[in-house]
Design an enzyme around this catalytic site. Sequence first.
Site, mmCIF file in Angstrom:
data_model
loop_
_atom_site.group_PDB
_atom_site.id
_atom_site.type_symbol
_atom_site.label_atom_id
_atom_site.label_comp_id
_atom_site.label_asym_id
_atom_site.label_seq_id
_atom_site.Cartn_x
_atom_site.Cartn_y
_atom_site.Cartn_z
ATOM 1 C CB THR A 166 -0.941 0.023 1.215
ATOM 2 O OG1 THR A 166 -1.832 -1.093 1.134
ATOM 3 C CG2 THR A 166 -1.766 1.299 1.247
ATOM 4 C CG PHE A 185 0.209 4.729 3.701
ATOM 5 C CD1 PHE A 185 -0.974 4.869 4.402
ATOM 6 C CD2 PHE A 185 0.736 3.449 3.545
ATOM 7 C CE1 PHE A 185 -1.629 3.765 4.925
ATOM 8 C CE2 PHE A 185 0.091 2.338 4.069
ATOM 9 C CZ PHE A 185 -1.103 2.500 4.769
#
Length: 376
Positions: free
Chosen positions: A281, A283
């Site tokens: 992921t 960010f």
Amino acid sequence: MTDLERYRDEIDEIDSEIVRLFEKRMKVSEEVAEYKIKTGKQVLDPVRESQKIHTLKEKAHGEFNSLGVQELFRQIMAISRKRQYQLLTEHGIYGERNFTTVKHVPLENATVVFQGVEGAYSYAAMRQYFGKKIESYHVKTWRTAMEDVTNGKADYAVLPIENSTAGIVADIYDLLMEYKLYIVGEQIIRVDHVLLGLPDAELGDITKVCSHPQGLAQCKAFLEEHPSWKKKEVENTAGAAKMVSETGDKSVAAIASREAGEVFGLKVLAENICREKANSTRFIIVSRKPEYEEKAGKISICFELPHESGTLYNMLSHIIYNGLNMTKIESRPIPGKSWEYRFFVDFTGRLGESAVENALRGIEAEANVLRVLGNY
């Protein structure tokens, strides 16, 4: 000589003449640019271009050729504008940007907000990016995190924007346009989900699984092996772990990180449940201040377009034509405008570089809206 060879020779001769005339036209275009620089006139004159294309179309014979002339001269005019934008930059005329260059974005002693609870992947991203010399706190929603940075309660927010398996976090893109904040950094975290239950639970006890929608999506193949399990969406993965710890119900499990299980005293019931081993992921770190580091190498922008054929190609051509590498493009509907979209684009470069300024100048002049979201 065959007929085909003769035709090809004729085409080669015509093409050479087209190149000669094109370069002659570009020379005149440069002289027009010099005049516009001296007089302060805008490069793009949409009324003039529309009238000229209409006139040229009328000179062509047949519908097909008429459309071809329209497409040809749209491209020629677009190329002429790109050269004029370059000349503006070469004359030291830059677009109005409110960004400041800094050696390092100040991180120590900052106040940082993240969505979720301790043990969430956003918490891990925060720790990895900022280290430990910060004050941090969590909130329930991404919107609250954005509001806290906007209002000065926090200096930075850590927000998930994209997962390599499940795709973009669409709400974050929308919030970036709603709140006038700036991306100053990014952090990529490897996602390694496990199935968590109460200390006395076993896999056979489970009837319901809780997680963030992305967590459920990322473990789709594992969940399909247990079709009887009910799935419940919650605000974040660590919140799912916290909920399981508070229920006292051993039939409920959470998909979250191993660290979240340790924080909330849960047992790992299944490992390797995310079958995509490269699952990560990304960010983003957002701030009120429009700053970028000297070593910044990626730019994120958002633009809105007239609802006309070819406009997206024209915008992207400014990036391509200036030798910049586009690394990502996403689209989102514009609220209140049916079937109209805004586009989010990432490309390599740094503000102040000639190629970047040329591209941004072109997009700014020809799009309905342009926002530079950050350089990091």
